[in-house]
Design a protein around this motif. Structure first.
Motif, short mmCIF file in Angstrom:
data_model
loop_
_atom_site.label_atom_id
_atom_site.label_comp_id
_atom_site.label_asym_id
_atom_site.label_seq_id
_atom_site.Cartn_x
_atom_site.Cartn_y
_atom_site.Cartn_z
N TYR A 13 0.84 -1.19 0.00
CA TYR A 13 0.00 0.00 0.00
C TYR A 13 0.88 1.25 0.00
N ASP A 120 -6.93 11.13 2.19
CA ASP A 120 -6.88 10.04 3.17
C ASP A 120 -6.87 8.66 2.52
N GLU A 121 -7.41 8.54 1.30
CA GLU A 121 -7.57 7.21 0.70
C GLU A 121 -6.57 6.88 -0.40
N THR A 122 -6.01 7.88 -1.08
CA THR A 122 -5.15 7.59 -2.23
C THR A 122 -3.94 8.52 -2.29
N ARG A 149 -3.78 3.14 -3.61
CA ARG A 149 -4.54 3.15 -2.37
C ARG A 149 -3.60 3.35 -1.19
N ARG A 150 -4.02 4.18 -0.23
CA ARG A 150 -3.16 4.50 0.91
C ARG A 150 -3.07 3.37 1.93
N GLU A 151 -4.17 2.72 2.23
CA GLU A 151 -4.11 1.60 3.17
C GLU A 151 -5.30 0.70 2.96
N SER A 153 -8.60 -1.08 3.49
CA SER A 153 -9.82 -0.86 4.25
C SER A 153 -10.82 -1.92 3.80
#
Length: 176
Positions: A13, A120-122, A149-151, A153
């Motif tokens: 990620y 926060d998401e990408t 994608r950052r992490e 979920s």
């Protein structure tokens, strides 16, 4: 992730990436079928790709793959996990250095050269991509920018996390 670590299948990620992180793909041999199919799909029947007699007298001395076919295969050879890499944003600075002939095998080496969070998401990740042949000669290079994608979920269904495993279609089991 250490910058000398290669990933070959599932990329990490965004928040686990580092500038310098790298990957190397497996090989892909370019065939007659590939070149003819690409010509039919695109309408590019240039004799360098489609006419063996004409190509034999050309500066390359043989039929070669379309440059866009080589770049397209390079993108396909990257270990892109749809749970992590969401979209291709741009292809930049593409340079074709050597011809790829029928029967040549290409591999891709990519390195993270830039990262920028989008929210926060990408985030955006720039990869320096080098395409080499079976003799380890550079045939093309480019930079691509992808949305990453950052992490992880996991979606929640009826209060329980859904398994994050790829489907048989996504991981190729169905096609094997």
């Amino acid at each position: 992730m250490s910058t000398d670590t290669l990933w070959r299948e599932a990329p990490p990620y965004f928040d686990d990436l580092e500038i310098g992180a790298a990957m190397e793909s497996s090989g892909r041999t370019v065939t007659e079928y590939d070149v003819v199919s690409f010509a039919a799909l695109t309408g590019d029947w240039h004799p360098q790709h489609a006419d063996a007699a004409w190509a034999a007298d050309s500066p390359f001395g043989r039929r070669i793959a379309h440059g866009m076919l080589v770049l397209s295969y390079a993108l396909g050879l990257l270990p892109i996990d749809p749970r992590v890499v969401l979209a291709l944003r741009s292809i930049e600075s593409a340079v074709l250095k050597r011809p790829v002939g029928l029967g040549d095998t290409i591999r891709v080496r990519a390195k993270v050269t830039e990262m920028r969070p989008l929210g926060d998401e990408t985030g955006l990740v720039t990869l320096g991509v080098r395409i080499v042949n079976q003799e380890d000669q550079l045939v093309a290079r480019m930079e691509i920018v992808v949305v990453w994608r950052r992490e992880a979920s996991l979606p929640v269904v009826a209060g329980a996390a859904v398994d994050d495993e790829l489907s048989p279609i996504q991981d190729g089991r169905l096609l094997a």
